[in-house]
Scaffold this motif. Structure first.
Motif, mmCIF file in Angstrom:
data_model
loop_
_atom_site.group_PDB
_atom_site.id
_atom_site.type_symbol
_atom_site.label_atom_id
_atom_site.label_comp_id
_atom_site.label_asym_id
_atom_site.label_seq_id
_atom_site.Cartn_x
_atom_site.Cartn_y
_atom_site.Cartn_z
ATOM 1 N N LYS A 71 44.986 21.034 34.637
ATOM 2 C CA LYS A 71 43.769 20.271 34.333
ATOM 3 C C LYS A 71 42.655 20.061 35.416
ATOM 4 O O LYS A 71 41.531 19.815 35.190
ATOM 5 C CB LYS A 71 44.239 18.952 33.918
ATOM 6 C CG LYS A 71 45.020 18.054 35.032
ATOM 7 C CD LYS A 71 45.324 16.657 34.449
ATOM 8 C CE LYS A 71 46.110 15.747 35.806
ATOM 9 N NZ LYS A 71 46.580 14.597 35.162
ATOM 10 N N GLU A 72 43.119 20.466 36.567
ATOM 11 C CA GLU A 72 42.164 20.481 37.720
ATOM 12 C C GLU A 72 41.702 21.749 38.128
ATOM 13 O O GLU A 72 41.232 21.957 39.414
ATOM 14 C CB GLU A 72 42.691 19.528 39.231
ATOM 15 C CG GLU A 72 43.037 18.194 38.753
ATOM 16 C CD GLU A 72 43.597 17.295 40.016
ATOM 17 O OE1 GLU A 72 43.678 17.977 40.999
ATOM 18 O OE2 GLU A 72 44.074 16.263 39.948
ATOM 19 N N GLU A 102 30.843 20.564 34.041
ATOM 20 C CA GLU A 102 31.196 20.170 32.600
ATOM 21 C C GLU A 102 30.212 20.790 31.718
ATOM 22 O O GLU A 102 30.463 21.054 30.384
ATOM 23 C CB GLU A 102 31.458 18.857 32.540
ATOM 24 C CG GLU A 102 32.935 18.246 33.184
ATOM 25 C CD GLU A 102 33.040 17.095 32.963
ATOM 26 O OE1 GLU A 102 32.176 16.040 32.676
ATOM 27 O OE2 GLU A 102 34.386 16.537 33.219
ATOM 28 N N LYS A 107 34.188 20.315 28.751
ATOM 29 C CA LYS A 107 34.805 19.041 29.321
ATOM 30 C C LYS A 107 36.262 19.053 28.913
ATOM 31 O O LYS A 107 36.600 19.503 28.115
ATOM 32 C CB LYS A 107 34.249 17.777 28.702
ATOM 33 C CG LYS A 107 32.754 17.470 29.112
ATOM 34 C CD LYS A 107 32.249 16.181 28.588
ATOM 35 C CE LYS A 107 30.921 15.882 29.003
ATOM 36 N NZ LYS A 107 30.304 14.602 28.524
ATOM 37 N N GLY A 108 37.039 18.327 29.880
ATOM 38 C CA GLY A 108 38.456 18.195 29.465
ATOM 39 C C GLY A 108 39.082 19.598 29.408
ATOM 40 O O GLY A 108 39.252 20.574 29.913
ATOM 41 N N GLN A 109 40.020 19.640 28.395
ATOM 42 C CA GLN A 109 40.873 20.840 27.966
ATOM 43 C C GLN A 109 39.990 22.112 27.520
ATOM 44 O O GLN A 109 40.519 23.185 27.542
ATOM 45 C CB GLN A 109 41.739 20.555 26.535
ATOM 46 C CG GLN A 109 42.814 21.549 26.567
ATOM 47 C CD GLN A 109 43.767 21.655 27.587
ATOM 48 O OE1 GLN A 109 44.144 20.543 28.249
ATOM 49 N NE2 GLN A 109 44.241 22.665 27.847
#
Length: 811
Positions: A71-72, A102, A107-109
């Motif tokens: 995730k990072e 982002e 963003k995110g996944q």
């Protein structure tokens, strides 16, 4: 197994697809080229403490692979790149892209998935085993990406790349070659991504000292990466404005001077004098005149000239306006011409460069011979190009012709001329090329006398002199004297082509072309058969192409550059991949089939070369059809015969159905809802028809149709079974191939056969061109005006007679 160039290109462009939608195309390069760089240096230098690039722990591509799904991943990729940059003084070079952005990566996944897929694409390429000596695979891949980035970025973002074809021309015409020593220097004051400098250096196998300056930070970073990817890590690239803050200087503060200089500066830049006063220039660059305030074309040219040694040579790309614009530029142009600094000018096609669609030219500077120069050599190469998407592109033959003609100072009609300075002075030092070279096509004028009195003008026949030189008696076969200055055709238009083909002189010409090819083939057969691991692919094509060009210079009626282009096209499309795989893996390993394994998640889009049962196979070197043609011709012929039988039955069935279809057709009721006649639909209709009275004719037709379908099904099964049996034989043959058989298949059946077919096509084109012109002349003057007038009178009389019979009068 070595990866092909085309496969690397495909994988790299696939990586770009992962970025689409999140950013402008001009920003792809920051991410893709950074990953390419990290992957390359990791594969090549990791674990080598004596390498030019040190790959620290926690700073390799392998560390990126460990982050797939993390995730990072974005932040940690940034840290990996930062470690590699710090270790090698590459801060601000390889860490320009933010992999944790982002806005651009999601963003995110979404970011995790996108970056994970990107890393996986690069992880699938082993770049350690794909750098043959003398063949710059990664450099070529880099150029492929840069070209595509420039194309997708649009005009405003295309300035970071000069087409490789133009770069090669510039390097060759300023005299960089195999004899250039390692201590010679080459300089580009506006180096962009460095493509011009690298192409210049490529022409000197022993290497050169490279110097470049670029004011844009991101583009200068690209140039630094580019140098390392091309194995030129010692090249000096400086970021700053060349005109206001030139970096390369001598100890006394004067400009450093170089042996060679190349440049593709921004066209007609308005703010060129920002940051300094050109009227009080400490480097004395403007002694021949100061360019206009709002047009810096000549500023870059004068800087380049000042940066050359007294024996220095340079080439610069500029818009055509520098050749003819007036006022301050006219003064500079006059001074440069009178001092003999301009050796030549080459006009290039329009829409060639990514930053602009206007035509440009190359100005060639030569200080060494300046004092005694009393002529300027000009080339109008504006018509030699191919379409490549929405841009034009120079072909291999265009590059070679420009270089040959310029370096040998050859004067060719409508293409090149040596212009005396007296003629240039008489034109007030205007250098606009159309003033000196008329490159337009000659008009195809009609002869009024021939239209009035018949006959084909001898002048038009004589205009085909290049053919009659080789085929002298063919002229007398096709034409016979009529009246003074005119001839008549002796062969009907539809017979002209056959007459040419069957003429002994044309047969001798075609045989002569074949002999030249056979001799070329014989001269290179041994070298191609003796290719071994570690050989240089680029040297292979140089040897083949240069010899082909030289041999076909003797083939009258054929353009040697057209023949050369066929070989170069084949090299680009297929042969370079073949040779590259061979010099990596050898003949036997390269020739084997490999089974394609499709992921359940993602079906391979790559088409198989051979399918046996459910197994799908791909080949890198020998396509199955070559195996079939050499070893299983009888089996293939049997399949072809069965296919002919099948097609005959299918045709008979279609005709029967068409004949008896329609509202009252007896087979109309036997069709399905989709309008087809099938075995099932026939069976159902037969059952219905048996209940009807007077059904004999319909039942006979239904039975006939049913039998045809049975025959067709059986024929299709025979074809399928025979094809499957053949495919199994082909599959079994691959591992049994000896090295000698592999060489025969590749060198003779594939490479030589393909080139030979292309050259035969050139011979056919000679026939078509000559036959087309002869037919056009025959048809143009087939009926003289008096004959046409008589026809009109006769036809008018017939119409009047018919009208009178109808009781009508034509007034």
């Amino acid at each position: 197994m070595a990866i092909k160039k085309s496969e690397i290109y495909s994988a790299l462009w696939k990586s770009c697809d992962e970025l689409r939608g999140g950013m402008d195309a001009s920003q792809y390069k920051d991410y893709i080229l950074t990953l390419l760089f990290v992957k390359y240096v990791s594969d090549k230098y990791a674990g080598n403490r004596n390498a030019l690039i040190l790959v620290p722990e926690g700073g390799s591509f392998a560390d990126m692979v460990k982050l797939v799904g993390n995730k990072e991943i974005g932040d940690r990729i940034n840290k990996i790149i930062s470690r590699l940059a710090e270790e090698n003084d590459l801060k601000g070079v390889i860490d320009v892209a933010d992999f944790n952005n982002e806005d651009q990566l999601g963003k995110g996944q979404e970011m995790v998935d996108r970056l994970s897929r990107l890393v996986k694409i690069f992880d699938g390429m082993d770049l350690r085993a794909n750098r043959a000596e003398g063949d710059d695979l990664l450099g070529d891949a880099y150029e492929y990406l840069m070209r595509n980035f420039a194309t997708e970025s649009g005009k405003s973002k295309g300035q970071f790349y000069t087409p490789a074809e133009v770069s090669r021309i510039m390097a060759k015409i300023i005299g960089i070659n195999r004899t250039t020593s390692q201590d010679h220097t080459v300089y580009d004051p506006t180096c962009g991504s460095g493509s011009l400098l690298l192409k210049a250096s490529d022409e000197a196998p022993r290497g050169m000292s490279i110097f470049g300056q670029e004011m844009d930070n991101a583009t200068a970073a690209l140039a630094r990466m580019n140098m390392i990817l091309h194995d030129c890590p010692t090249a000096e690239i400086w970021k700053d404005n060349t005109l206001s803050v030139p970096h390369f200087k001598e100890r006394d503060g004067s400009l450093k001077m170089f042996d060679y200089a190349v440049a593709n500066p921004p066209f007609s830049t308005k703010a060129w004098s920002n940051g300094f006063n050109p009227n009080d220039d400490q480097y004395r660059r403007f002694e021949y005149g100061v360019p206009p305030d709002k047009n810096g074309d000549y500023a870059f040219l004068l800087h380049l000239i000042k940066s050359l040694k007294s024996t220095g040579k340079g080439a610069i790309i500029l818009p055509h306006g520098v050749l003819f614009r007036g006022n301050a530029e006219a003064v500079i142009r006059k001074n440069l011409v009178r001092r003999g600094l301009i050796k030549g000018i080459i006009s290039l096609p329009a829409n060639l460069f990514y930053g602009t669609g206007i035509p440009a030219c190359i100005l060639v500077i030569d200080k060494e011979q300046a004092q005694g120069r009393d002529r300027i050599f000009m080339i109008d190469a504006g018509k030699g190009f191919m379409k490549d998407g929405n841009k034009n592109r120079l072909r291999s033959q265009d590059i070679h012709k420009i270089v040959d003609v310029f370096n040998k100072q050859l004067e060719l009609p409508r293409y090149s001329r040596m212009i005396p300075l007296e003629e240039i002075a008489a034109n007030d030092y205007n250098l606009n090329i159309p003033r000196y070279i008329d490159s337009g096509e000659a008009e195809d004028l009609h002869d009024l006398d021939a239209h009035l009195n018949g006959g084909i003008p001898n002048a038009d026949i004589a205009a085909l002199e290049r053919y009659w030189r080789v085929l002298p008696s063919l002229r007398h076969t096709l034409f016979a004297p009529a009246r003074d200055g005119y001839s008549n055709a002796t062969v009907a238009p539809h017979e002209v082509k056959n007459t040419i083909l069957q003429h002994p002189e044309f047969t001798a010409f075609a045989e002569g072309v074949q002999t030249i090819f056979d001799d070329w083939q014989a001269a290179h057969r041994a070298n191609l058969n003796n290719l071994v691991i570690g050989d240089e692919p680029k040297q292979v094509i140089v040897d083949l192409s240069e010899d082909l060009l030289e041999r076909f210079a003797k083939a009258e009626l054929l353009d040697k550059y057209d023949v050369y282009q066929h070989l170069m096209d084949y090299w680009a499309e297929q042969m370079q991949d073949d040779v590259f795989v061979l010099v990596q893996d050898g003949w036997v390993k390269s020739a084997q089939l490999r089974q394609m394994i499709d992921s359940k998640k993602e079906k391979s889009k790559e088409a198989p070369d051979l399918v046996v049962g459910k197994a799908r196979y791909k080949t890198d070197l020998i396509p199955p059809q070559l195996i079939v043609a050499r070893y299983f011709a009888a089996e293939q012929q049997a399949i072809t015969d069965r296919e002919a039988v099948r097609d005959d039955i299918s045709r008979e069935l279609d005709e029967l159905i068409e004949e008896h279809s329609g509202e009252e057709g007896l087979l109309e009721e036997a069709k399905t809802d989709k309008g087809k006649v099938t075995k099932a639909s026939l069976k159902a209709r037969m059952a219905e028809a048996r209940t009807l009275a007077d059904n004999a004719e319909e039942m006979a037709l239904l039975t006939q149709c049913s039998k045809l379908i049975d025959r067709l099904t059986a024929a299709e099964k025979q074809v399928k079974d025979a094809q499957q049996a053949l495919d199994e034989k082909v599959l079994a043959k691959y591992p049994k191939l000896t090295e000698a058989e592999i060489k025969n298949l590749v060198v003779e059946d594939k490479w030589f056969a393909t080139v030979e077919a292309a050259i035969r096509g050139e011979v056919d084109r000679v026939t078509q061109t000559l036959a087309g012109r002869v037919k056009a002349l025959e048809e143009r003057y087939a009926e003289p005006l008096p004959a046409l007038t008589n026809d009109v009178v006769e036809l008018s009389a017939r119409v009047d007679a018919h009208l009178q019979k109808m009781g009508l009068v034509w007034k």
